[in-house]
Enzyme design. Structure first.
Site, PDB file in Angstrom:
ATOM      1  N   CYS A 208      12.144   6.115   2.428  1.00 25.24           N
ATOM      2  CA  CYS A 208      12.110   7.524   2.012  1.00 25.24           C
ATOM      3  C   CYS A 208      12.658   8.402   3.132  1.00 25.24           C
ATOM      4  O   CYS A 208      12.064   9.418   3.497  1.00 25.24           O
ATOM      5  CB  CYS A 208      10.698   7.953   1.619  1.00 25.24           C
ATOM      6  SG  CYS A 208       9.421   7.563   2.830  1.00 25.24           S
TER       7      CYS A 208
ATOM      8  N   ALA B  72       0.845  -1.205   0.000  1.00 26.65           N
ATOM      9  CA  ALA B  72       0.000   0.000   0.000  1.00 26.65           C
ATOM     10  C   ALA B  72       0.881   1.256   0.000  1.00 26.65           C
ATOM     11  O   ALA B  72       1.947   1.253   0.608  1.00 26.65           O
ATOM     12  CB  ALA B  72      -0.912  -0.006   1.221  1.00 26.65           C
TER      13      ALA B  72
END
Length: 466
Positions: free
Chosen positions: A391, A263
């Site tokens: 990230c 997701a």
């Protein structure tokens, strides 16, 4: 009458005194800084010395709006005319510009050259694994320690042919036997002193993947995605850093792919648009995130498309080492793990992991990430590859996690790992003028900068040798 007035004066005086004393107590309980301000202070303290003179530029990039790529949804009926519209706006085909006019036979010759140079190194590393006593006697100088062991993408002899379609039984049943179902204690110090061999690696860029990007310094924004007659968008916008983990996978025809934390689904959709994997298994544990993933697939994949049958949705806890039961089942595994999301942390207070209530969750991130990567390595076939990505700019969530996971799978499961060099990917993306990288001991790190504000994104590719 004067008596009542006197009492009233005393009462009001006492009430006012209480009010004056009460206000400072309220002020002391108010938070002094927002979570985003705390995150920025944290980054200044830790990242400032780490990145040195680059940090002001990176900091400014984090605080500025990020830039996007337009991923053309080739499953949409009207993607071609909409692709021409973006081209007329000046957006270039990023991967086509990287490939240039290189013919297939030239690319194949380069790949074969890389493979031939790697054969001898492959044998040497195998001999070191088989005879650890002889390898431990070798004395490495400081320069030799810093040099990588260059080899190819495992050599053609190291790859097992993809079985094509996976049956539902093979997706559900464990292949590793009951011996793999054991609880592993991870302290976070397993990677101390671990040296991961590194080898040269050749990457193919998927020909069917169409990605549009504005040139460096162009301030134009992409218009809102347009839809075809049945409501399927012709493209969607994606941070430029999120493209690299999928390219690093090096997908080949009929590969089976597992997305450990799928997701919201952007990377799984990218893999599907390459028209290379025969099966894409999308896993996530939280029901809310699975719902988000399902909505994304329903939005961008038409019902009549053949790609619908490629997707398999699963709900498993990817961080549970003891109960994980998918062993040596996939050709490629993507572990895009939860992290501190640096850009979001300095710009948003809602759900910020740097809030005081989430301190323990933030401190536990490296442990969670290590467990997910351990299970990812256990899930890939011998000769297959795992791409680990985050990230964040934090080394404790990037290189340290890779080192710890490699040590755990070696000591507890007898799995040998080699790192694949991403020099080709880094050089090509840097030459495009859209990406800036920071040197790291393992993998590659995209850092934000204003002319083309992508990332941050860390990627590291590991191949299982045995």
């Amino acid at each position: 009458m004067s008596f009542f007035r006197y009492n009233k004066f005393i009462y009001l005086t006492q009430f006012r005194c209480k009010t004056v004393k009460f206000k400072p107590k309220i002020a002391k309980t108010k938070p002094l800084k927002t979570p985003s301000a705390l995150a920025l202070d944290h980054f200044d303290f830790y990242y400032g010395p780490l990145f040195g003179k680059k940090w002001p530029s990176i900091r400014l990039g984090l605080l500025s709006p990020n830039r996007y790529l337009a991923v053309m949804n080739t499953m949409s009926r009207d993607w071609e005319p909409h692709d021409e519209i973006l081209a007329d706006m000046g957006a270039k085909d990023l991967l086509a510009s990287i490939r240039g006019k290189t013919e297939d036979d030239i690319i194949e010759a380069k790949r074969q050259l890389v493979e031939m140079k790697a054969d001898e190194e492959t044998k040497k590393v195998k001999n070191e694994i088989a005879n650890p006593s002889t390898s431990s006697e070798r004395n490495f100088s400081l320069d030799e320690e810093q040099e990588a062991i260059f080899r190819s993408a495992a050599g053609l002899s190291e790859f097992r042919a993809s079985p094509g379609e996976l049956s539902s039984g093979s997706l559900q049943m464990s292949r590793g036997g009951i011996k793999n179902n054991k609880d592993v204690e991870i302290t976070g110090f397993e990677g101390e002193g671990v040296r991961i061999p590194k080898r040269e690696h050749f990457l193919y860029y998927p020909k069917d993947l169409r990605v549009r990007a504005f040139k460096r310094g162009v301030l134009l924004d992409f218009p809102a995605p347009m839809k075809d007659q049945v409501g399927v968008p012709s493209y969607w916008l994606l941070d430029g850093g999120s493209l690299l983990p999928v390219l690093a996978l090096g997908l080949r025809k009929d590969d089976s792919l597992l997305d450990m934390c799928a997701a919201p689904g952007g990377k799984s959709l990218l893999a599907a648009l390459s028209n290379l994997p025969s099966k894409i298994v999308c896993n996530d544990f939280k029901l809310a995130r699975l719902g988000q993933l399902k909505r994304a697939l329903m939005t961008y994949v038409p019902e009549e498309s053949e790609a619908v049958d490629k997707f398999v949705l699963k709900r498993k806890d990817a961080s549970d080492v003891k109960s994980w039961d998918e062993f040596e089942a996939y050709d490629k595994v993507l572990a895009d793990v939860p992290c501190s999301t640096d850009r979001l942390s300095v710009n948003t207070d809602d759900g910020n992991i740097f809030s005081t209530s989430s301190t323990q969750q933030r401190l536990d991130l490296p442990l969670l990430q290590t467990k997910i990567l351990v299970n990812a390595i256990r899930s890939v076939k011998v000769g297959g590859s795992v791409v680990y990505s985050t990230c964040t700019l934090s080394p404790s969530q990037n290189e340290a996690v890779v080192e710890n996971a490699v040590a755990v799978v070696k000591n507890d499961f007898g799995i040998e790992i080699v790192e694949e060099s991403l020099h080709q990917l880094v050089s090509h993306m840097t030459a495009s003028g859209l990406y800036r990288f920071h040197d790291t001991p393992l993998g590659a790190l995209v850092v934000p900068f204003l002319p083309s504000n992508f990332g941050p994104m860390y990627i590291c590719k590991l191949t299982r040798l045995q």
